[in-house]
Design a protein around this motif. Structure first.
Motif, PDB file in Angstrom:
ATOM      1  N   TYR A  58     -39.939 102.033 -28.397  1.00 47.95           N
ATOM      2  CA  TYR A  58     -39.971 101.844 -29.727  1.00 47.95           C
ATOM      3  C   TYR A  58     -38.774 101.168 -30.245  1.00 47.95           C
ATOM      4  CZ  TYR A  58     -42.729 106.208 -29.207  1.00 47.95           C
ATOM      5  OH  TYR A  58     -43.915 106.944 -29.044  1.00 47.95           O
ATOM      6  N   GLU A  59     -38.109 100.709 -29.306  1.00 46.86           N
ATOM      7  CA  GLU A  59     -37.068  99.596 -29.668  1.00 46.86           C
ATOM      8  C   GLU A  59     -37.165  98.417 -30.637  1.00 46.86           C
ATOM      9  OE1 GLU A  59     -33.590  96.579 -27.347  1.00 46.86           O
ATOM     10  OE2 GLU A  59     -35.128  97.633 -26.261  1.00 46.86           O
ATOM     11  N   GLY A  60     -36.372  98.411 -31.892  1.00 51.72           N
ATOM     12  CA  GLY A  60     -36.775  97.513 -33.027  1.00 51.72           C
ATOM     13  C   GLY A  60     -37.912  97.980 -34.000  1.00 51.72           C
ATOM     14  N   ALA A  61     -38.627  99.106 -33.621  1.00 45.88           N
ATOM     15  CA  ALA A  61     -39.687  99.535 -34.512  1.00 45.88           C
ATOM     16  C   ALA A  61     -39.012 100.395 -35.595  1.00 45.88           C
ATOM     17  CB  ALA A  61     -40.561 100.314 -33.864  1.00 45.88           C
ATOM     18  N   LYS A  62     -39.717 100.389 -36.772  1.00 44.86           N
ATOM     19  CA  LYS A  62     -38.948 101.239 -38.072  1.00 44.86           C
ATOM     20  C   LYS A  62     -39.552 102.620 -37.852  1.00 44.86           C
ATOM     21  CE  LYS A  62     -38.277 100.752 -42.964  1.00 44.86           C
ATOM     22  NZ  LYS A  62     -38.417  99.984 -44.100  1.00 44.86           N
ATOM     23  N   ARG A  63     -38.664 103.660 -38.136  1.00 46.28           N
ATOM     24  CA  ARG A  63     -38.834 105.021 -38.138  1.00 46.28           C
ATOM     25  C   ARG A  63     -38.918 105.558 -39.409  1.00 46.28           C
ATOM     26  NH1 ARG A  63     -34.905 109.662 -35.490  1.00 46.28           N
ATOM     27  NH2 ARG A  63     -36.327 111.359 -36.234  1.00 46.28           N
ATOM     28  N   TYR A  64     -40.095 106.260 -39.689  1.00 49.76           N
ATOM     29  CA  TYR A  64     -40.384 106.940 -41.013  1.00 49.76           C
ATOM     30  C   TYR A  64     -40.375 108.290 -40.909  1.00 49.76           C
ATOM     31  CZ  TYR A  64     -41.939 102.239 -42.608  1.00 49.76           C
ATOM     32  OH  TYR A  64     -41.907 100.867 -42.946  1.00 49.76           O
ATOM     33  N   SER A  65     -40.619 108.840 -41.882  1.00 48.76           N
ATOM     34  CA  SER A  65     -40.931 110.484 -41.877  1.00 48.76           C
ATOM     35  C   SER A  65     -42.365 110.501 -41.929  1.00 48.76           C
ATOM     36  CB  SER A  65     -40.287 111.239 -43.031  1.00 48.76           C
ATOM     37  OG  SER A  65     -41.186 110.801 -44.213  1.00 48.76           O
ATOM     38  N   VAL A  66     -43.057 111.731 -41.630  1.00 46.35           N
ATOM     39  CA  VAL A  66     -44.465 111.983 -41.617  1.00 46.35           C
ATOM     40  C   VAL A  66     -44.927 111.502 -43.025  1.00 46.35           C
ATOM     41  CG1 VAL A  66     -46.323 113.439 -41.387  1.00 46.35           C
ATOM     42  CG2 VAL A  66     -44.582 113.526 -39.664  1.00 46.35           C
ATOM     43  N   GLU A  67     -44.174 112.106 -44.066  1.00 41.71           N
ATOM     44  CA  GLU A  67     -44.433 111.956 -45.318  1.00 41.71           C
ATOM     45  C   GLU A  67     -44.529 110.630 -45.901  1.00 41.71           C
ATOM     46  OE1 GLU A  67     -43.525 115.857 -44.037  1.00 41.71           O
ATOM     47  OE2 GLU A  67     -42.096 114.035 -44.067  1.00 41.71           O
ATOM     48  N   GLU A  68     -43.511 110.051 -45.345  1.00 46.54           N
ATOM     49  CA  GLU A  68     -43.543 108.346 -45.824  1.00 46.54           C
ATOM     50  C   GLU A  68     -44.881 107.654 -45.272  1.00 46.54           C
ATOM     51  OE1 GLU A  68     -38.618 107.132 -46.283  1.00 46.54           O
ATOM     52  OE2 GLU A  68     -39.614 107.644 -44.351  1.00 46.54           O
ATOM     53  N   ILE A  69     -45.090 108.008 -43.958  1.00 49.53           N
ATOM     54  CA  ILE A  69     -46.364 107.296 -43.429  1.00 49.53           C
ATOM     55  C   ILE A  69     -47.621 107.506 -44.079  1.00 49.53           C
ATOM     56  CG2 ILE A  69     -47.880 107.319 -41.517  1.00 49.53           C
ATOM     57  CD1 ILE A  69     -45.479 107.357 -39.565  1.00 49.53           C
ATOM     58  N   LEU A  70     -47.775 109.128 -44.609  1.00 51.50           N
ATOM     59  CA  LEU A  70     -48.951 109.408 -45.443  1.00 51.50           C
ATOM     60  C   LEU A  70     -49.226 108.889 -46.713  1.00 51.50           C
ATOM     61  CD1 LEU A  70     -49.175 112.975 -43.777  1.00 51.50           C
ATOM     62  CD2 LEU A  70     -50.485 111.092 -43.039  1.00 51.50           C
ATOM     63  N   ALA A  71     -47.825 108.688 -47.185  1.00 52.90           N
ATOM     64  CA  ALA A  71     -47.830 108.189 -48.541  1.00 52.90           C
ATOM     65  C   ALA A  71     -48.109 106.659 -48.766  1.00 52.90           C
ATOM     66  CB  ALA A  71     -46.480 108.665 -49.075  1.00 52.90           C
ATOM     67  N   MET A  72     -47.932 105.866 -47.618  1.00 56.41           N
ATOM     68  CA  MET A  72     -48.334 104.496 -47.694  1.00 56.41           C
ATOM     69  C   MET A  72     -49.748 104.114 -47.942  1.00 56.41           C
ATOM     70  SD  MET A  72     -46.911 103.154 -44.094  1.00 56.41           S
ATOM     71  CE  MET A  72     -44.911 103.301 -43.770  1.00 56.41           C
ATOM     72  N   PRO A  73     -49.757 103.192 -49.275  1.00 58.75           N
ATOM     73  CA  PRO A  73     -51.219 103.198 -49.902  1.00 58.75           C
ATOM     74  C   PRO A  73     -52.045 102.215 -49.244  1.00 58.75           C
ATOM     75  CG  PRO A  73     -49.363 101.969 -51.155  1.00 58.75           C
ATOM     76  CD  PRO A  73     -48.622 102.735 -50.089  1.00 58.75           C
TER      77      PRO A  73
END
Length: 336
Positions: free
Chosen positions: A50-65
């Motif tokens: 996962y090095e260099g990849a952006k971390r989100y919350s589950v809620e942020e991922i599910l909200a991506m339009p």
């Protein structure tokens, strides 16, 4: 061709890191947004993947339009709940195995997938093994004649700590690795007349998890079985699938052989006929090296693009899971 925008939910599954690494390699197909960790992951994190990849919350991922899909790679028992969240949001779902301990929860997920016309894949990795696919095609074409037995073994050796972790599953090794084999047997032979589980704990090192799994599946023309042990030294190279037919027997052993790291593998198949006699060595075929995760994810991408249908229809997926639960010794009406 537009890239598929995808994110990963969870880092706690055994295959989470290598799945994410495969997505990142497949730059011509996927645009990898990032990943989310969840409480159920229990801190499991293969940081180098996962090095260099952006971390989100589950809620942020599910909200991506503009997100198209997710891979769900949480700790095993959390897979279905998070996959359900993604499906409710209308995202295509690639989920790892095994799909939990509830037939109802899994079937609710599959119903949502069907209703919303979403792509769906599950991490039964042997489905994309080229020689297993070849064997299935030979069965379908009638080359083996009537199938009267299937035998499968998927064993390994793990240290005490991993065997203690196995205690999280009511079905023990049958749920953890035996699921791959139940998938194969049910798709080859259909729903059995009876499933008889013989799962037990060896008690080695004082660990009480069910570290050995065995199940008999009774069919009109014979008995099939699956076996999985967590205490089998050399078990990986002896993993096998044997299909007994009236006109031919197929043996695939090893099911996988590492060629490069944990991702690129090969496999070997031997076909026997009555003409080989008692001492014949059969006809051997060995696959070229292939990447187990890229192969699976390529199929998922093709589904999203509408180039192919489900690898296994959703009704059969539900039946496989019910048979798995029965093989785990859990109460389940697998004939429904």
């Amino acid at each position: 061709m537009r890239k598929i925008k995808i994110a990963q939910i969870g880092t706690g599954h055994d295959h989470a890191g290598v799945t994410f690494a495969a997505l990142r390699r497949m730059t011509d197909i996927f645009e990898v947004v990032g990943y989310a960790q969840v409480p159920e992951d229990m801190g499991v994190f293969q940081s180098e993947c996962y090095e260099g990849a952006k971390r989100y919350s589950v809620e942020e991922i599910l909200a991506m339009p503009d997100l198209d899909a997710v891979t769900v790679e949480t700790f095993d028992l959390a897979l279905v709940p998070y996959a359900q969240k993604a499906a409710d949001r209308g995202l295509h779902v690639q989920m790892d195995k095994a799909p939990g301990e509830s037939a109802e929860a899994y079937e609710k997920l599959l119903s949502t997938i069907k209703e919303k016309k979403l792509a769906f894949g599950i991490g039964y990795m042997y489905r994309f093994n080229p020689l297993i696919r070849s064997a299935f095609e030979k069965v379908k074409n009638g080359e083996l004649g009537k199938i009267y037995a299937v035998e499968a073994d998927m064993s390994c050796f793990h240290v005490k700590e991993k065997r203690e972790w196995l205690g999280n599953f009511q079905g023990g090794m049958m749920q953890y690795l035996g699921c791959h084999l139940i998938d194969l047997v049910i798709r080859l032979q259909g729903i059995p007349q009876e499933i008889i589980p013989y799962n037990y704990a060896t008690g080695a090192d004082g660990v009480n998890s069910k570290d050995v799994a065995f199940a008999l599946l009774k069919y009109p023309h014979g008995l099939s079985f699956v076996k999985s042990s967590m205490l089998a030294s050399g078990g990986y190279v002896k993993r096998n699938l044997v299909i007994y037919g009236e006109r031919r027997k197929i043996e695939i052993c090893p099911l996988e052989k590492y060629e490069s790291g944990i991702s690129t593998i090969s496999t070997k198949m031997t076909e026997y006929t009555p003409q080989d006699g008692w001492h014949g060595l059969g006809k051997q075929t060995e696959s070229s090296p292939f990447d187990r995760y890229e192969t699976m994810l390529s199929a998922f991408a093709a589904m999203i693009r509408g180039e192919r249908g489900y690898e296994v229809d959703l009704e059969t997926e539900a039946r496989i899971h019910r048979c798995l639960l029965a093989a785990c010794g859990l109460p389940c009406d697998y004939k429904a």
